[in-house]
Scaffold this motif. Structure first.
Motif, PDB file in Angstrom:
ATOM      1  N   GLU A  75       0.847  -1.187   0.000  1.00 42.12           N
ATOM      2  CA  GLU A  75       0.000   0.000   0.000  1.00 42.12           C
ATOM      3  C   GLU A  75       0.884   1.238   0.000  1.00 42.12           C
ATOM      4  N   LEU A  76       0.523   2.222  -0.834  1.00 45.85           N
ATOM      5  CA  LEU A  76       1.296   3.455  -0.938  1.00 45.85           C
ATOM      6  C   LEU A  76       0.412   4.659  -0.645  1.00 45.85           C
ATOM      7  N   SER A  77       0.961   5.618   0.079  1.00 45.95           N
ATOM      8  CA  SER A  77       0.261   6.870   0.363  1.00 45.95           C
ATOM      9  C   SER A  77       0.733   7.949  -0.602  1.00 45.95           C
ATOM     10  N   PRO A  78      -0.077   8.974  -0.849  1.00 43.51           N
ATOM     11  CA  PRO A  78       0.359  10.058  -1.734  1.00 43.51           C
ATOM     12  C   PRO A  78       1.589  10.763  -1.165  1.00 43.51           C
ATOM     13  N   LEU A  89      -3.335  13.550  -7.085  1.00 46.07           N
ATOM     14  CA  LEU A  89      -2.457  12.937  -6.087  1.00 46.07           C
ATOM     15  C   LEU A  89      -1.317  12.220  -6.793  1.00 46.07           C
ATOM     16  N   PHE A 136       1.577   9.497  -6.213  1.00 44.42           N
ATOM     17  CA  PHE A 136       1.964   8.417  -5.311  1.00 44.42           C
ATOM     18  C   PHE A 136       3.455   8.103  -5.385  1.00 44.42           C
ATOM     19  N   THR A 138     -15.700   3.359   3.410  1.00 39.98           N
ATOM     20  CA  THR A 138     -14.425   2.944   2.805  1.00 39.98           C
ATOM     21  C   THR A 138     -14.726   2.057   1.617  1.00 39.98           C
ATOM     22  N   ASP A 194      -8.327  15.161   2.328  1.00 36.73           N
ATOM     23  CA  ASP A 194      -7.149  14.825   3.116  1.00 36.73           C
ATOM     24  C   ASP A 194      -6.440  13.689   2.389  1.00 36.73           C
ATOM     25  N   PRO A 195      -5.195  13.891   1.922  1.00 38.11           N
ATOM     26  CA  PRO A 195      -4.528  12.829   1.147  1.00 38.11           C
ATOM     27  C   PRO A 195      -4.403  11.515   1.909  1.00 38.11           C
ATOM     28  N   ALA A 196      -4.465  11.575   3.230  1.00 38.51           N
ATOM     29  CA  ALA A 196      -4.395  10.345   4.017  1.00 38.51           C
ATOM     30  C   ALA A 196      -5.610   9.459   3.807  1.00 38.51           C
ATOM     31  N   ASP A 197      -6.671  10.008   3.202  1.00 40.48           N
ATOM     32  CA  ASP A 197      -7.895   9.238   2.969  1.00 40.48           C
ATOM     33  C   ASP A 197      -7.876   8.474   1.634  1.00 40.48           C
ATOM     34  N   THR A 205      -5.495   5.761  -0.610  1.00 45.55           N
ATOM     35  CA  THR A 205      -4.364   4.843  -0.586  1.00 45.55           C
ATOM     36  C   THR A 205      -4.307   4.075  -1.899  1.00 45.55           C
TER      37      THR A 205
END
Length: 919
Positions: free
Chosen positions: A299-302, A315, A317, A373, A396-399, A401
């Motif tokens: 899994e990668l976050s922005p 976004l 990644f 989700t 929120d970029p944390a939302d 993945t």
């Protein structure tokens, strides 16, 4: 005594956890011991199952791909395997830890195909359901399932596993594969709701190009399954798919396609419109799936939120990947979030043109009432950038993945060096393999294609076999290749053959039928696949031979030839420098030679003689037709010489002359790559084998366009389809066919492993290795590791003072032949860690001073002088102008800047003269 042993059932036998999808799984075990030069002289294998334990004694050193030494497993049978090994010096080892094994192969197939009975919109998924009653004292429950399409099953809303895109893509109808899933834990006593979400997948996708897209298999998906319930009293019940199942097309997934993406309306959580499923007989019994499952592996976050010139939110990644997005969102019911995907940006916006007709858009309509989700279930995209539209409130970029998805193969090989760009290149190769090994080996994961191109995997198979345990994956795909092959032996461009290209046949592409099985035998010791594919291998060579005349030359047929030679026009990628007939006939020789060797391994002496004779006659015909009296090739191109040397067509005398000419051509091109798909895997080896490792090193480490490192300097995180998929001004190549994730040109990684680091297989399955490292100028160290069935092999070197330290790690039960730099003869060593310090190759100083009268080849050989010229031209003409000029020059031994003054822009000669004087 050996400190530990371990045993594992090989993945190519279809191992998924403890479940094996074969009745006779092959075994491998690796021994760990402190004893030097340890070799096994015998072993014992124990199988503990119903009825007690059985032990089989095995003599000799075999410990990789060992045939199952017991009776074939029964359906659902379970037990444990353990091994102990013996050596004269250490005696018997302790028993290994027991490894659980359960047979996932079913007897027969009593289920029907079920589908929605009505006419429906294209790519409209359905949901199937059945109530299942479970009696007390259930011992086990196994779900055997397949689909024409892709599916996910659940029990009471809980998915039965973590796999994606099941059952994968095969030759539907003739080879449908089923997975076996243990669902015992989900089926307690009582009544349960078994549900299946089913979508089009590859089965009900339209394939083709230029307005000719059409359904190949069918327009609607279908599902078939057997749920086997075994009770403690020995009784067995089966719940099968039939007309008693219900189906609806009113579920939350509105549409789903491989190319189009997925649309979901979460407000439709409780669908209506249930009707009895339409049932039809299964005419071809499904077979066990032996290829590894597709899963989310990372899994990668922005890494960045970008506001584009057009005002969109994008976004980044940080990595071009294959998979999908998972979002966590909270907003009013009916709000629709739209996700668009692209590999690169162009002019600050998503570059969508390379996707062609693949829209690659996912849409999610919120149910409302709290956080939600979601991720798509039945599609995948190739992307680094994602544009998010319609997000309720502030994003929120944390939302968001990125989920990395591919066939879940064990990573086995690694490479690292002192050169940052080279290491990033190797990492790009790894990422391109991960993205394109998704059920089948594809050519690109983002546009309206994603097909199993045979030529691509033919050149990449050696690299793939080092990076991951890809034996089972490629072996499964080869079964479909043989099915798609014509009765007279022609091999299609793509497998599965949705382009209906099998009857055409073309060199290098069709040779996947011979060279990929041979690679699996060499790299994994996979004799089973070699034997199974041997008839297919023979048919391809026979078909090629039938296309020749009395002169045994394959001429005048359609050929992709040296596809994507960088000098070919963007819209004509087959227009390569190397003559297509020369390349085609060379592949006839290569495949005939391989089939002769394979026949020898399999004990077919008559076939070995026949194809060996054919190869010899084709070789002589090739030499007569294409080689001049002076040793030049009539097709005076880098790929032509690389093929002649790399395939072993030329003899020693002409081989050296051709190597010298190849080196000259590479130098004249300024060490810029001039090969396409055929020449790229061969050229570095051809140079090295003929005494020009220095030229191979400069070719490898050049970072100008075109080169392996140019994309890295442009920010690439995967291998590009074209050497210049992105131009130096940041725009996308104008060619209609442009991908940024395409592993074929990454075949150079095999050279990094075998030659630069020096870790090369010398016997099937790495039972023996050859270590012959290249301490190239521009590198201070290089190292490769590979985890074979025997354990971890390592070879590497580093510069220390005026010398080179060589380190080799040999796992127990294997040997290594090591060519220490400067030594008169190689040395053979057994297990353990070995080090040598040898004198480094003396680096030649070259020309002491430079001017515009210095031969261009001498300037190009000097990193300092060439760097000064390059910087001077960039200052004068800009980066693109300097690159264009340097690319057009011929860096030969006679030309000079002064001699070409009339052909150069005004002031260039003076600027270069000042820069060289400073050097």
């Amino acid at each position: 005594m050996p400190t530990a042993t371990s045993v594992s059932v090989l993945l190519e036998s279809g191992t998924f956890g403890e479940i094996v999808m074969t009745r006779t799984p092959r075994l491998s075990w690796a021994t760990a011991t402190d004893a030097a030069d340890w070799e096994q002289d015998g072993a014992e294998v124990e199988w503990d199952s119903t009825g007690g334990a059985l032990i089989r004694e095995l003599a000799g050193p075999s410990a990789a791909a060992v045939a199952w030494p017991f009776s074939p497993l029964a359906t659902g049978q379970r037990g444990t395997v353990r091994v102990r090994v013996h050596a004269k010096a250490t005696g018997w080892s302790p028993w290994s830890e027991p490894v659980p094994v359960r047979c996932g192969v079913t007897d027969g197939w009593s289920a029907a195909w079920i589908a929605h009975p009505g006419a429906r919109a294209e790519q409209c998924p359905v949901r199937l359901r059945q109530a299942v009653s479970v009696r007390p004292k259930l011992r086990s429950a196994l779900l055997y399932a397949t689909a024409h399409g892709v599916y996910q099953a659940s029990v009471d809303g809980i998915p039965v596993d973590d796999e994606r895109m099941k059952p994968g893509w095969t030759h539907y109808g003739d080879r449908d594969t089923y997975a076996c899933t243990d669902v015992t834990a989900l089926l307690t006593e009582g009544t349960h709701a078994v549900a299946v979400d089913l979508a089009a997948g590859w089965y009900a996708e339209k394939f083709g190009f230029n307005g000719l897209e059409r359904y190949i298999y069918g327009s609607q998906p279908a599902f078939s399954a057997v749920l086997r319930l075994e009770y403690k009293d020995g009784t067995v019940e089966e719940v099968v798919t039939d007309g008693t199942w219900d189906v609806t097309d009113e579920g939350p997934i509105l549409s789903s396609g491989i190319y189009a993406g997925e649309q979901v309306d979460a407000r439709r959580r409780e669908p209506g419109g249930w009707v009895p499923a339409a049932a039809s007989p299964v005419t071809h019994v499904p077979v066990p799936r032996t290829s590894p499952p597709v899963r989310v592996t990372e899994e990668l976050s922005p890494v960045e939120v970008i506001r584009t010139p057009g005002g969109a939110t994008v976004l980044d990644f940080g990595q071009n990947l294959v998979g999908r997005l998972r979002i966590s969102v909270d907003g009013p019911a009916g709000t629709t979030v739209t996700l668009r995907h692209a590999e690169v940006l162009e002019h600050g916006e998503l570059a969508l043109r390379p996707l062609r007709r693949a829209t690659a858009i996912d849409r999610y309509t919120l149910a409302g009432g709290g956080p939600e989700t979601w991720e798509p279930q039945f599609t995948f995209h190739g992307f680094r950038y994602a544009q998010v539209d319609g997000w309720p409130g502030e994003l929120d970029p944390a939302d968001v993945t990125a989920l990395v998805i591919h066939s879940d193969m064990r990573r086995t090989g690694a490479f690292e060096s002192s050169h940052g760009l080279l290491d990033r290149l190797h990492e790009n190769v790894v990422w391109s393999m991960r993205g394109n090994f998704l059920s089948i080996p594809t050519d690109c994961p983002q546009r309206d294609e994603r097909l199993g191109w045979t030529g691509d995997i033919q050149v990449f198979a050696p690299t793939a076999s080092f990076l991951h345990d890809s034996d089972a994956f490629l072996s499964s795909w080869l079964e479909d290749l043989a099915l798609d092959q014509t009765s007279d032996g022609s091999v299609p461009f793509v497998v599965p053959d949705v382009l209906e290209s099998a009857a055409i046949g073309t060199a290098a592409w069709g040779d996947a039928s011979t060279l990929v099985p041979w690679t699996l035998y060499q790299r994994f010791g996979d004799l089973d696949t070699l034997a199974r594919q041997f008839p297919s291998m023979r048919r391809w060579v026979d078909w090629m031979a039938s296309r020749t005349g009395e002169n045994l030359l394959w001429e005048d047929d359609f050929q992709f030839a040296d596809w994507l030679d960088p000098t070919a026009p963007p819209d004509r990628p087959a227009d390569a420098k190397a003559d297509k007939d020369l390349v085609a006939t060379a592949h006839l020789f290569r495949s005939a030679d391989v089939v002769a060797q394979a026949a020898g391994v399999l004990g077919d002496d008559a076939a070995a003689q026949h194809y060996g004779d054919l190869a010899a006659r084709v070789r002589e015909a090739w030499l007569r037709q294409y080689v001049t009296a002076s040793g030049r090739l009539m097709s005076d191109a880098q790929t032509a010489y690389a093929v002649a040397i790399g395939f072993g067509i030329v003899d020693d005398e002409r081989r050296d002359a051709m190597g010298a000419r190849l080196a000259e051509l590479v130098e004249r091109a300024g060490y810029r790559i001039s090969t396409g798909f055929v020449g790229t895997p061969l050229i570095a080896d051809a140079l090295t084998d003929t005494g020009h490792a220095d030229v191979a090193g400069r070719l490898l480490l050049n970072d100008e366009n075109p080169s392996w490192l140019y994309p890295v300097t442009m920010g690439a995180t995967t291998i590009w389809e074209r050497w210049d998929s992105m131009l130096e001004d940041g725009s996308v190549n104008p060619g209609e066919m442009t991908s940024f994730n395409h592993y074929a040109l990454g075949a150079i990684a095999d050279f990094l492993h075998r030659r630069v680091a020096g870790l090369a297989p010398a016997a099937p399955g790495y039972r023996e290795v050859e270590v012959r490292p290249l301490a190239l100028d521009g590198l201070d160290r290089a190292r490769a590791t590979f985890e074979s069935a025997y354990g971890t092999h390592e070879a590497g070197w580093e510069r220390v003072g005026e010398g080179v330290r060589l380190r080799v790690v040999v796992p127990p039960n294997t040997r290594a032949t090591v060519h220490v730099p400067g030594a008169d003869a190689p040395v053979t060593v057994g297990s353990g860690t070995h080090e040598w310090v040898a004198p480094a190759t003396v680096r030649t100083g070259g020309t002491a001073s430079f001017s515009v009268d210095t031969p261009l080849v001498e300037i190009r050989r000097s990193d300092v002088a060439y760097g000064a010229v390059r910087e001077a031209l960039i200052a004068m003409l800009g980066r693109e102008g300097a690159s264009d000029l340097l690319r057009t020059l011929e860096w030969g031994p006679r030309g000079t800047f002064r001699m070409q003054a009339l052909l150069l822009p005004p002031g260039v000669v003076d600027a270069v003269d000042r820069a060289l004087a400073a050097v």
